[in-house]
Design a protein around this motif. Structure first.
Motif, PDB file in Angstrom:
ATOM      1  N   GLN A 246       0.830  -1.205   0.000  1.00 54.87           N
ATOM      2  CA  GLN A 246       0.000   0.000   0.000  1.00 54.87           C
ATOM      3  C   GLN A 246       0.864   1.254   0.000  1.00 54.87           C
ATOM      4  N   ARG A 247       1.877   1.276   0.876  1.00 51.71           N
ATOM      5  CA  ARG A 247       2.752   2.445   0.972  1.00 51.71           C
ATOM      6  C   ARG A 247       3.578   2.622  -0.299  1.00 51.71           C
ATOM      7  N   LEU A 248       4.117   1.523  -0.793  1.00 53.93           N
ATOM      8  CA  LEU A 248       4.962   1.589  -1.988  1.00 53.93           C
ATOM      9  C   LEU A 248       4.173   2.116  -3.183  1.00 53.93           C
ATOM     10  N   SER A 249       2.982   1.585  -3.398  1.00 55.54           N
ATOM     11  CA  SER A 249       2.186   2.008  -4.552  1.00 55.54           C
ATOM     12  C   SER A 249       1.760   3.465  -4.419  1.00 55.54           C
ATOM     13  N   LYS A 250       1.491   3.921  -3.189  1.00 52.73           N
ATOM     14  CA  LYS A 250       1.138   5.327  -2.980  1.00 52.73           C
ATOM     15  C   LYS A 250       2.304   6.243  -3.334  1.00 52.73           C
ATOM     16  N   LYS A 251       3.505   5.835  -2.968  1.00 58.10           N
ATOM     17  CA  LYS A 251       4.683   6.658  -3.274  1.00 58.10           C
ATOM     18  C   LYS A 251       4.878   6.779  -4.787  1.00 58.10           C
ATOM     19  N   ILE A 252       4.689   5.673  -5.483  1.00 63.12           N
ATOM     20  CA  ILE A 252       4.847   5.701  -6.939  1.00 63.12           C
ATOM     21  C   ILE A 252       3.771   6.566  -7.577  1.00 63.12           C
ATOM     22  N   GLN A 253       2.519   6.374  -7.160  1.00 63.30           N
ATOM     23  CA  GLN A 253       1.417   7.166  -7.722  1.00 63.30           C
ATOM     24  C   GLN A 253       1.611   8.649  -7.442  1.00 63.30           C
ATOM     25  N   SER A 254       2.047   8.967  -6.235  1.00 59.38           N
ATOM     26  CA  SER A 254       2.263  10.365  -5.878  1.00 59.38           C
ATOM     27  C   SER A 254       3.376  10.983  -6.716  1.00 59.38           C
ATOM     28  N   TYR A 255       4.415  10.206  -6.971  1.00 58.01           N
ATOM     29  CA  TYR A 255       5.548  10.735  -7.736  1.00 58.01           C
ATOM     30  C   TYR A 255       5.107  11.144  -9.143  1.00 58.01           C
ATOM     31  N   PHE A 256       4.347  10.266  -9.789  1.00 56.79           N
ATOM     32  CA  PHE A 256       3.949  10.549 -11.168  1.00 56.79           C
ATOM     33  C   PHE A 256       2.719  11.445 -11.247  1.00 56.79           C
ATOM     34  N   GLY A 257       1.936  11.509 -10.165  1.00 62.32           N
ATOM     35  CA  GLY A 257       0.706  12.289 -10.204  1.00 62.32           C
ATOM     36  C   GLY A 257       0.839  13.701  -9.676  1.00 62.32           C
ATOM     37  N   ASP A 258       1.896  13.969  -8.903  1.00 66.55           N
ATOM     38  CA  ASP A 258       2.081  15.295  -8.299  1.00 66.55           C
ATOM     39  C   ASP A 258       2.836  16.200  -9.260  1.00 66.55           C
ATOM     40  N   GLU A 259       2.112  17.129  -9.870  1.00 66.56           N
ATOM     41  CA  GLU A 259       2.738  18.041 -10.837  1.00 66.56           C
ATOM     42  C   GLU A 259       3.157  19.361 -10.204  1.00 66.56           C
ATOM     43  N   SER A 260       2.825  19.548  -8.919  1.00 65.40           N
ATOM     44  CA  SER A 260       3.134  20.817  -8.263  1.00 65.40           C
ATOM     45  C   SER A 260       4.509  20.819  -7.592  1.00 65.40           C
ATOM     46  N   SER A 261       5.039  19.633  -7.289  1.00 67.40           N
ATOM     47  CA  SER A 261       6.333  19.543  -6.606  1.00 67.40           C
ATOM     48  C   SER A 261       7.470  19.413  -7.606  1.00 67.40           C
ATOM     49  N   THR A 262       8.632  19.871  -7.222  1.00 70.05           N
ATOM     50  CA  THR A 262       9.816  19.724  -8.072  1.00 70.05           C
ATOM     51  C   THR A 262      10.325  18.294  -8.010  1.00 70.05           C
ATOM     52  N   MET A 263      11.131  17.925  -8.995  1.00 71.50           N
ATOM     53  CA  MET A 263      11.711  16.596  -8.997  1.00 71.50           C
ATOM     54  C   MET A 263      12.595  16.381  -7.776  1.00 71.50           C
ATOM     55  N   GLU A 264      13.304  17.421  -7.368  1.00 70.90           N
ATOM     56  CA  GLU A 264      14.173  17.317  -6.190  1.00 70.90           C
ATOM     57  C   GLU A 264      13.354  17.008  -4.935  1.00 70.90           C
ATOM     58  N   THR A 265      12.205  17.661  -4.787  1.00 70.80           N
ATOM     59  CA  THR A 265      11.338  17.426  -3.628  1.00 70.80           C
ATOM     60  C   THR A 265      10.796  16.000  -3.640  1.00 70.80           C
ATOM     61  N   LYS A 266      10.383  15.553  -4.810  1.00 71.15           N
ATOM     62  CA  LYS A 266       9.829  14.196  -4.916  1.00 71.15           C
ATOM     63  C   LYS A 266      10.917  13.145  -4.685  1.00 71.15           C
ATOM     64  N   ASN A 267      12.125  13.415  -5.158  1.00 73.67           N
ATOM     65  CA  ASN A 267      13.234  12.494  -4.898  1.00 73.67           C
ATOM     66  C   ASN A 267      13.504  12.370  -3.404  1.00 73.67           C
ATOM     67  N   GLU A 268      13.452  13.496  -2.729  1.00 78.23           N
ATOM     68  CA  GLU A 268      13.702  13.494  -1.286  1.00 78.23           C
ATOM     69  C   GLU A 268      12.638  12.671  -0.544  1.00 78.23           C
ATOM     70  N   GLU A 269      11.418  12.752  -1.020  1.00 73.95           N
ATOM     71  CA  GLU A 269      10.343  11.963  -0.411  1.00 73.95           C
ATOM     72  C   GLU A 269      10.583  10.470  -0.613  1.00 73.95           C
ATOM     73  N   LEU A 270      11.008  10.084  -1.817  1.00 73.63           N
ATOM     74  CA  LEU A 270      11.315   8.675  -2.076  1.00 73.63           C
ATOM     75  C   LEU A 270      12.502   8.216  -1.230  1.00 73.63           C
ATOM     76  N   LYS A 271      13.470   9.081  -1.080  1.00 73.98           N
ATOM     77  CA  LYS A 271      14.635   8.754  -0.256  1.00 73.98           C
ATOM     78  C   LYS A 271      14.220   8.455   1.181  1.00 73.98           C
ATOM     79  N   ARG A 272      13.341   9.279   1.733  1.00 74.38           N
ATOM     80  CA  ARG A 272      12.877   9.064   3.107  1.00 74.38           C
ATOM     81  C   ARG A 272      12.118   7.746   3.226  1.00 74.38           C
ATOM     82  N   TYR A 273      11.311   7.450   2.212  1.00 76.91           N
ATOM     83  CA  TYR A 273      10.555   6.192   2.256  1.00 76.91           C
ATOM     84  C   TYR A 273      11.484   4.982   2.188  1.00 76.91           C
ATOM     85  N   ILE A 274      12.477   5.041   1.309  1.00 77.32           N
ATOM     86  CA  ILE A 274      13.419   3.926   1.170  1.00 77.32           C
ATOM     87  C   ILE A 274      14.220   3.737   2.462  1.00 77.32           C
TER      88      ILE A 274
END
Length: 437
Positions: A246-274
């Protein structure tokens, strides 16, 4: 559901990979489907249902997986259908179909969960949540006045897929609620769990070692490939369930669906999850896995052209990184292409099976640890060319009855290096002919 039969040369590897169904369809599936159509047209409702349900049974090595169990008599058909954590029980009469999945006891469900299932009702086309004196259930009611196989397939698929998803969601978000009717789920053995846990740690450690080697300027795109690749890899190779999925799929969906955040911000979010994944204890990790039977593929079918477009676009990115001398990221992009496709596209069986061959080549250490057939020697950096060619040839041969213009590309593969192999493999995948008989 087991690993692809065409790779089982000397030994079997009964391990689950990915979220599609790799079992074989019934050898007479088309005949059964057509017979169902004819029976319904004649008004032979029970006979039509019988043919249709038998067409959904899948197989491993010519043995039925018992993903559907039927009890037939003159007046009705009772059936049990399995879709992961969901056990669908139904009864069919000449007039009606009733099917349901029991989720949890009503008296232990918190208000938030009850509100959630009511909201879910607005998202469904054929099914709805209700409760009886004891349980919360997802139910399907079908009138059989006019019936054909399509009118059964989509409602049953909606019931099965959503029940499975929601039961896993409950474990993730409402762990205090014990799920009902999950006795059919089989735990993974501890050896397999230990291997998967070890490789999760290994992949994350390799990722952490890789990030500092990237160029210091303009590396957000490269980081994105590295972070997303490991998430897709975890999903396909480890196949987590419950909270981890559930958490993994949400992170992936959020990464591709969030157009308001920068790539750097989204990368940082994935880093925290990993990092959170890395901190999981073995005990906590182990709670996220089980084996089960499946009837419906969870991903909607995609066109071959859509897959080819993605490969072409990815090749353009690879050329850009090569031309700018960022070759360090190229192997990651190649593996990302396979995992992304297997995660996002409902591919036809030929492409799906061929991508699995590619994954088994590029992740041979993982398959070797699971005692599965391996196609590449990591230490010697050498390909098992004959076995790879055999795997490709057997997939093509198996499907030539359906696709008459399909031809093997095993003699066109370049084994000079892993990058050369990857390029030649994807180019071959893009140039297949799926003209049907």
């Amino acid at each position: 559901m087991s690993w692809l039969d065409f790779l089982q040369t000397k030994k079997e590897c009964l391990i689950n990979f990915g979220r599609g169904i790799y079992a074989q369809i019934a050898p007479n599936e088309e005949e059964l489907f057509n017979s169902a159509y004819e029976a319904f047209e004649k008004g032979e409702i029970l006979e039509g249902y019988k043919y249709f349900l038998h067409s959904l049974v899948n197989y491993n090595n010519a043995t039925a997986n018992e993903n559907i169990i039927l009890v037939e008599n003159e007046k009705s058909i009772e059936f049990t259908l399995f879709q992961g954590s969901a056990k669908i029980k139904g009864i069919i009469t000449p007039k009606h179909l009733n099917a349901e999945v029991t989720l949890v006891k009503k008296d232990i469900a918190p208000v938030a969960l009850k509100r959630k299932v009511l909201e879910r009702n607005y998202q469904f086309t054929y099914v709805n949540y209700m409760s009886d004196a004891e349980f919360i259930k997802l139910k399907l009611y079908q009138d059989n006045i006019t019936m054909n196989p399509q009118k059964i397939f989509f409602p049953l698929r909606e019931l099965a897929l959503n029940a499975d998803f929601d039961k896993e969601f409950i474990v993730s978000e409402f762990p205090e609620c014990a799920l009902e009717e999950i006795e059919h789920l089989e735990p993974l053995n501890e050896v397999e769990l230990q291997i998967k846990y070890s490789f999760l740690q290994k992949w994350i450690e390799e990722l952490e070692a890789k990030i500092p080697t990237l160029p210091t300027n303009d590396n957000a795109g490269m980081q994105a490939f590295l972070y997303l690749n490991i998430l897709f890899k975890i999903d396909y190779l480890l196949v987590p369930k419950y909270k981890m999925y559930q958490r993994l799929s949400k992170k992936i969906q959020s990464y591709f669906g969030d157009e308001s955040s920068t790539m750097e911000t989204k990368n940082e979010e994935l880093k925290r999850y990993i990092t959170k994944l890395q901190s999981l204890s073995f005990e906590e990790f182990s709670k996220n896995f089980y084996n089960a039977k499946y009837t419906f593929n969870p991903i909607d079918k995609s066109s071959y052209e859509e897959f080819c477009t993605f490969i072409s676009e990815s090749m353009v990115k690879i050329r850009w990184y090569k031309n700018n001398r960022y070759t360090l990221i190229v192997p990651t992009i190649y593996t990302y292409m396979a995992f992304y496709s297997l995660y996002n596209y409902g591919l036809n069986n030929v492409v799906k099976e061929l991508l699995h061959v590619y994954v088994s080549v590029t992740n041979s250490d993982f398959f070797k640890a699971l005692e599965c057939p391996t196609l590449y020697d990591e230490i010697k950096e050498s390909f098992y060319k004959r076995n790879i060619a055999q795997a490709v040839d057997e997939i093509i041969t198996k499907h030539q009855k359906q696709y008459r213009a399909l031809r093997s590309f095993s003699n066109e593969l370049n084994f000079n290096s892993m990058n050369d192999f990857s390029y030649s493999y994807y180019q071959s995948l893009k140039n297949m002919n799926f003209e049907e008989i």
